[in-house]
Scaffold this active site. Structure first.
Site, PDB file in Angstrom:
ATOM      1  N   VAL A 179      -0.087  -0.623  -6.284  1.00 15.65           N
ATOM      2  CA  VAL A 179       0.990   0.625  -6.053  1.00 15.65           C
ATOM      3  C   VAL A 179       2.223   0.600  -6.863  1.00 15.65           C
ATOM      4  O   VAL A 179       2.728  -0.668  -7.038  1.00 15.65           O
ATOM      5  CB  VAL A 179       1.465   0.266  -4.597  1.00 15.65           C
ATOM      6  N   ALA A 180       2.219   1.704  -7.686  1.00 16.00           N
ATOM      7  CA  ALA A 180       3.373   1.563  -8.821  1.00 16.00           C
ATOM      8  C   ALA A 180       4.578   0.944  -8.115  1.00 16.00           C
ATOM      9  O   ALA A 180       5.087   1.474  -7.015  1.00 16.00           O
ATOM     10  CB  ALA A 180       3.576   2.893  -9.278  1.00 16.00           C
ATOM     11  N   GLU A 242      -8.044   3.401 -11.526  1.00 18.53           N
ATOM     12  CA  GLU A 242      -8.084   4.371 -10.655  1.00 18.53           C
ATOM     13  C   GLU A 242      -8.625   5.765 -10.840  1.00 18.53           C
ATOM     14  O   GLU A 242      -8.297   6.715 -11.612  1.00 18.53           O
ATOM     15  CB  GLU A 242      -6.600   4.810 -10.250  1.00 18.53           C
TER      16      GLU A 242
END
Ligand SMILES: [Zn+2]
Length: 274
Positions: A179-180, A242
């Site tokens: 998750v950024a 992703e």
């Protein structure tokens, strides 16, 4: 008379000699005192000096680690910051300000909003996939503000701690690749979309095998989009593969990036550094 005079003279002489002697003694004592003062002064000075040195020696080891604890200076940034809006780089090295928000937002699909400038291209891409090739693509995320990204990140950290028994530090390190980290997400930029197949609504690697991903991989550049985090490029992007995250960069850059199997980082280093 003469005898008296003689003895007087000799007494005077003796007196004079005694006076002379005592004067010499006085000078000698003064000299000794002077030398003693010098020696004492020297000894005191030396003692105080060495004590100060000891004090300094004592302070030094304490202050040395503090210096080495300061972060190592980061190398100068190689990608210029005044890039066209569509090529804005956002990653761990180039984070966005907490307050950054796209100037204008518009709906793109499935109730999600993004930077208004990419709304038409997104809508056309999704519509074309359906009308031309009967591929149904839906958006699962688009623009996300800083606070929402923070929430996603913290949730991931908690989950990693619970599921894998990680320490907070380890959970945060691993969460950053999945998750950024707030401020480093392209979703905050408003130019990124999470797109999935309507028949396989999952944000994981299995998305790669869907008709939607295959169609997007083939055509997304025609609408100005790229696969932002390709397989095998994690060492460059810092983000896992992703096959659902698409980033708008404009048709020209997107065509070059997709045809040459590049990341945005590689493209910018090739094209935008002196
Ligand atoms: Zn995404």
């Amino acid at each position: 008379m003469e005898q008296q005079a003689n003895s007087l003279r000799s007494r005077r002489d003796r007196n004079r000699q005694a006076n002379k002697k005592s004067n010499q003694q006085k000078i000698l004592i003064l000299l000794i005192l002077l030398i003693l003062t010098f020696i004492l002064g020297f000894i005191f000075g030396f003692l105080i000096g060495s004590r100060r040195e000891k004090e300094i020696n004592f302070v030094l080891p304490e202050s040395t680690p503090a210096v080495s604890e300061t972060p190592i200076e980061t190398p100068p940034k190689t990608i210029p910051e005044n890039l066209p809006w569509n090529l804005t780089l956002v990653n761990f090295e180039y984070p966005l300000d907490k307050m950054f928000k796209p100037a204008e937002l518009a709906e793109i699909d499935n109730g999600y909003i993004a930077d208004k400038r990419i709304a038409d291209a997104t809508k056309k891409m999704i519509a074309d996939a359906r009308s031309k090739d009967n591929v149904r693509i839906i958006a699962l995320s688009a623009y996300r503000d800083y606070d929402y990204q923070m929430e996603l990140f913290e949730n991931k950290v908690i989950r990693l701690q619970q599921e894998k028994g990680y320490s907070v530090d380890k959970a945060r390190e691993e969460a950053k690749t999945v998750v950024a980290y707030p401020g480093t997400s392209e979703h905050q930029l408003g130019l990124a979309l999470d797109l999935v197949d309507a028949r396989h609504v999952k944000l994981d690697e299995s998305q790669e095998n869907t008709a939607a991903y295959k169609w997007l991989y083939e055509h997304c550049h025609e609408y100005g989009f790229i696969v932002r985090y390709p397989n095998g490029k994690t060492d460059i992007t810092g983000i896992i593969y992703e096959p659902w995250h698409f980033r708008y960069v404009g048709v020209e850059a997107a065509t070059y990036i997709m045809e040459n199997n590049l990341t945005l980082e590689e493209y910018l280093l090739d094209h935008y550094t002196p």
